[in-house]
Design a protein around this motif. Structure first.
Motif, mmCIF file in Angstrom:
data_model
loop_
_atom_site.group_PDB
_atom_site.id
_atom_site.type_symbol
_atom_site.label_atom_id
_atom_site.label_comp_id
_atom_site.label_asym_id
_atom_site.label_seq_id
_atom_site.Cartn_x
_atom_site.Cartn_y
_atom_site.Cartn_z
ATOM 1 N N LYS A 149 38.698 -102.269 -76.903
ATOM 2 C CA LYS A 149 38.293 -101.475 -78.067
ATOM 3 C C LYS A 149 39.117 -101.858 -79.292
ATOM 4 O O LYS A 149 38.601 -101.986 -80.404
ATOM 5 N N LEU A 150 40.418 -102.036 -79.077
ATOM 6 C CA LEU A 150 41.289 -102.365 -80.201
ATOM 7 C C LEU A 150 40.968 -103.739 -80.779
ATOM 8 O O LEU A 150 40.991 -103.918 -82.000
ATOM 9 N N ILE A 151 40.685 -104.676 -79.898
ATOM 10 C CA ILE A 151 40.365 -106.020 -80.398
ATOM 11 C C ILE A 151 39.080 -105.959 -81.235
ATOM 12 O O ILE A 151 39.028 -106.479 -82.346
ATOM 13 N N VAL A 152 38.077 -105.263 -80.722
ATOM 14 C CA VAL A 152 36.832 -105.106 -81.489
ATOM 15 C C VAL A 152 37.132 -104.425 -82.817
ATOM 16 O O VAL A 152 36.738 -104.906 -83.887
ATOM 17 N N GLU A 197 46.649 -113.387 -77.329
ATOM 18 C CA GLU A 197 47.529 -113.400 -78.487
ATOM 19 C C GLU A 197 47.507 -112.039 -79.213
ATOM 20 O O GLU A 197 48.549 -111.504 -79.584
ATOM 21 N N LEU A 198 46.303 -111.526 -79.401
ATOM 22 C CA LEU A 198 46.192 -110.221 -80.063
ATOM 23 C C LEU A 198 46.867 -109.134 -79.240
ATOM 24 O O LEU A 198 47.602 -108.302 -79.767
ATOM 25 N N TRP A 199 46.625 -109.172 -77.957
ATOM 26 C CA TRP A 199 47.225 -108.170 -77.063
ATOM 27 C C TRP A 199 48.749 -108.196 -77.164
ATOM 28 O O TRP A 199 49.417 -107.188 -77.321
ATOM 29 N N TRP A 235 50.589 -109.305 -79.493
ATOM 30 C CA TRP A 235 51.029 -108.861 -80.819
ATOM 31 C C TRP A 235 51.012 -107.338 -80.920
ATOM 32 O O TRP A 235 51.972 -106.707 -81.364
ATOM 33 N N PHE A 236 49.916 -106.732 -80.473
ATOM 34 C CA PHE A 236 49.831 -105.259 -80.471
ATOM 35 C C PHE A 236 50.994 -104.672 -79.669
ATOM 36 O O PHE A 236 51.607 -103.683 -80.053
ATOM 37 N N ARG A 237 51.297 -105.304 -78.553
ATOM 38 C CA ARG A 237 52.335 -104.795 -77.656
ATOM 39 C C ARG A 237 53.706 -104.864 -78.334
ATOM 40 O O ARG A 237 54.459 -103.881 -78.346
ATOM 41 N N THR A 238 54.017 -106.021 -78.903
ATOM 42 C CA THR A 238 55.327 -106.203 -79.538
ATOM 43 C C THR A 238 55.523 -105.215 -80.681
ATOM 44 O O THR A 238 56.570 -104.571 -80.790
#
Ligand code: ARG
Length: 563
Positions: free
Chosen positions: A168-171, A227-229, A231-234
């Motif tokens: 959902k977040l990536i979308v 990569e997006l995941w 980044w969100f995590r960091t």
């Protein structure tokens, strides 16, 4: 020996033939009023043996019991009321605290056994909620309490860093997000995207399908998704760390759900080998009807794993990695069924250590009686709450003690401490409403009240220039000090109770009681009067301050020396 043990032994010595020490101990009561002494023994159960009226038996026993342990033994009807020798008890208790200091009440029962404590465990890309605050502070306190009785706690932050919400977040990010915004205020922006996703999906259900597809890509290791995941995590972790450093909680491990991605196949294979997996409309489940539980869903029809699949892998990993004595999960009450299922599946797999896993549930923090929720964006941002608490504490300190050196640091310890204390003082399963002004009050059953009592005691000791001398004998026999002494004497039992029940509120309630008893003492007795008991009174103040500080430490708060 505590008072009950002393009384039990004294009675047992004269009824040896007729009652066991255990029987005697079980019969002992705590009198409701101080006028009835410290421990009471009802003589009813001896009536049959002696063929006498209980009143008569009580009177006979009172005559037979001799020695210096009691100031007096009163017979009231069928009851024997024991009044302890205050001088002896206070001397022993103060003496022991003088020797052991903050280690009073320590034990080695835990044998250094490892205890992983799954605590806090917020979900990436969402703000830490008040529920996660509860898990953090309850878990942290349980860690201190278990450490005190000899275990080795391991604080684990089982981050929610995997799951369909990342699809959902990536979308959301690709459609409505900006790099700028994520960098400046990651959680705010990610939450905004998450909320917007749900709003838009109400009219465009195809978004859900897109989100599922992106999560699938992520699971398959797609580069862009990963990569997006990452980044969100960091970015989210940086934000969480701000809160953890405010609360002064640190973790031994941040292995979250994603950590178990490559550890689930093994679990699925084990389940297959034991013929525990069943197919149900394309999904793989473990039937748990024998446990009176719903089936555990291990794999969805599209092959995606679930929350419980990762928890199974995590449980096995923790057993292997830590060889734990027990494994504790501090997670909200609403997940009780999940943990029952988790234990049941592990039990089916033949892991008898599953009995050492303990779910420690807790109730909700509400506002105006309503549950807080992230879905609709109605969320109390913890950082704001903590900052406001510090501000309120600062304001009150300015009024009371404007010249306090270190005022800002003390305000921080008091403000943050007040939120922690408020969370821990009620039985953890109770729901409670959060009203900041009440939490930070300096009167009533609050953290600041307890801290203030400690600071007041420290100031008395400073004024008197008192230092405790372990080789001296300090004894008191007035009834005001006796209330304080009894509470100090009880501390080791209190620690054990808190550990057995995984219940920090037992410690918090003890702290409140000690503070109340001490303030009463302070109001009734001239501590600094020049007479022969002055030293002993100061030693009691020292002992009280030592124990209240230890209570406070076990809850995860500081006890400033001045405030
Ligand atoms: N992330 C979960 C939540 O916020 C809590 C995880 C608890 N720990 C666990 N091992 N399941 O609801």
């Amino acid at each position: 020996m505590n008072n009950k043990e002393i009384v039990a032994k004294a009675i047992y010595d004269v009824v040896k033939e007729d009652l066991s020490l255990e029987n005697v101990t079980q019969l002992l009561e705590n009198p409701k009023s101080v006028d009835h002494g410290d421990v009471a023994f009802p003589a009813f159960s001896l009536a049959k043996v002696y063929r006498k009226a209980p009143q008569q038996i009580a009177a006979d026993l009172a005559e037979k019991i001799t020695g210096t342990d009691f100031e007096k033994i009163e017979v009231v009807g069928p009851y024997l009321n024991f009044f302890m020798n205050k001088k002896m008890v206070s001397q022993a208790v103060i003496g022991q605290i003088a020797k052991e200091k903050g280690h009073y009440g320590d034990s080695s029962i835990g044998n250094k056994g490892n205890v992983p404590i799954d605590m806090s465990s917020p979900n990436i890309a969402k703000p830490i909620s008040m529920g996660h605050l509860r898990s953090t502070v309850i878990g942290n306190s349980i860690a201190f309490i278990l450490e005190k009785i000899g275990y080795t706690p391991i604080r684990i932050n089982h981050l929610g860093d995997w799951g369909t919400q990342f699809g959902k977040l990536i979308v959301g990010y690709k459609k409505w997000g900006s790099e700028e915004a994520v960098k400046t205020a990651p959680i705010t922006e990610l939450l905004r995207l998450y909320v917007q996703f749900h709003e838009e999906a109400e009219t465009q259900p195809e978004l859900e399908e897109e989100a599922r597809a992106w999560f699938k890509k992520l699971e398959e290791g797609d580069e862009e998704a990963t990569e997006l995941w990452q980044w969100f995590r960091t970015e989210s972790l940086k934000e969480f760390d701000k809160i953890y450093s405010m609360l002064e909680v640190s973790f031994d491990s941040y292995n979250g759900e994603a950590f178990y991605n490559d550890k689930m196949d093994e679990i699925v294979t084990m389940l297959e080998e034991k013929h525990l997996l069943q197919e149900n409309q394309g999904a793989e489940i473990v039937d748990l009807s024998a446990y009176d539980l719903n089936p555990a869903l291990i794999k969805k029809s599209d092959g995606a794993t679930l929350y419980i699949t990762r928890d199974l892998a995590a449980a096995v990993y923790r057993k292997r990695n830590y060889d734990f004595a027990k494994s504790v999960y501090v997670v909200g009450n609403e997940q009780s069924n999940h943990f029952k299922q988790l234990k049941a599946v592990l039990n089916e797999l033949g892991f008898d250590w599953s009995k050492d896993m303990h779910h420690i549930p807790f109730g909700l923090i509400t506002q105006g009686g309503k549950k807080l929720s992230t879905r609709k964006g109605k969320i109390v941002l913890l950082e704001e709450v903590l900052n406001e608490a510090v501000e309120l504490a600062n304001k009150q300190i300015m009024e009371k003690n404007p010249d306090l050196p270190d005022r800002e640091e003390v305000a921080r310890q008091v403000g943050i401490g007040s939120v922690i204390f408020h969370d821990l003082k009620n039985d953890r399963l109770n729901n409670f409403d959060f009203v900041l002004e009440e939490v930070v009050r300096f009167e009533g059953e609050t953290g600041p009240y307890v801290q203030y009592t400690h600071a007041r005691a420290m100031s008395i000791l400073r004024k008197a220039d008192f230092t405790i001398d372990e080789t001296k004998e300090y004894a008191l026999d007035d009834k005001e000090s006796w209330e304080v002494v009894k509470l100090l004497q009880k501390f080791p039992e209190i620690v054990m109770q808190a550990a057995e029940k995984y219940e920090p509120s037992v410690i918090a309630k003890h702290a409140i009681q000690v503070a109340q008893a001490f303030n009463k003492y302070y109001a009734h007795v001239k501590i600094l009067a020049e007479d022969e008991q002055k030293e002993s009174r100061l030693a009691l103040v020292y002992a009280m301050a030592t124990i209240i500080k230890e209570d406070i430490r076990l809850l995860g708060l500081h006890a400033p020396n001045e405030m």
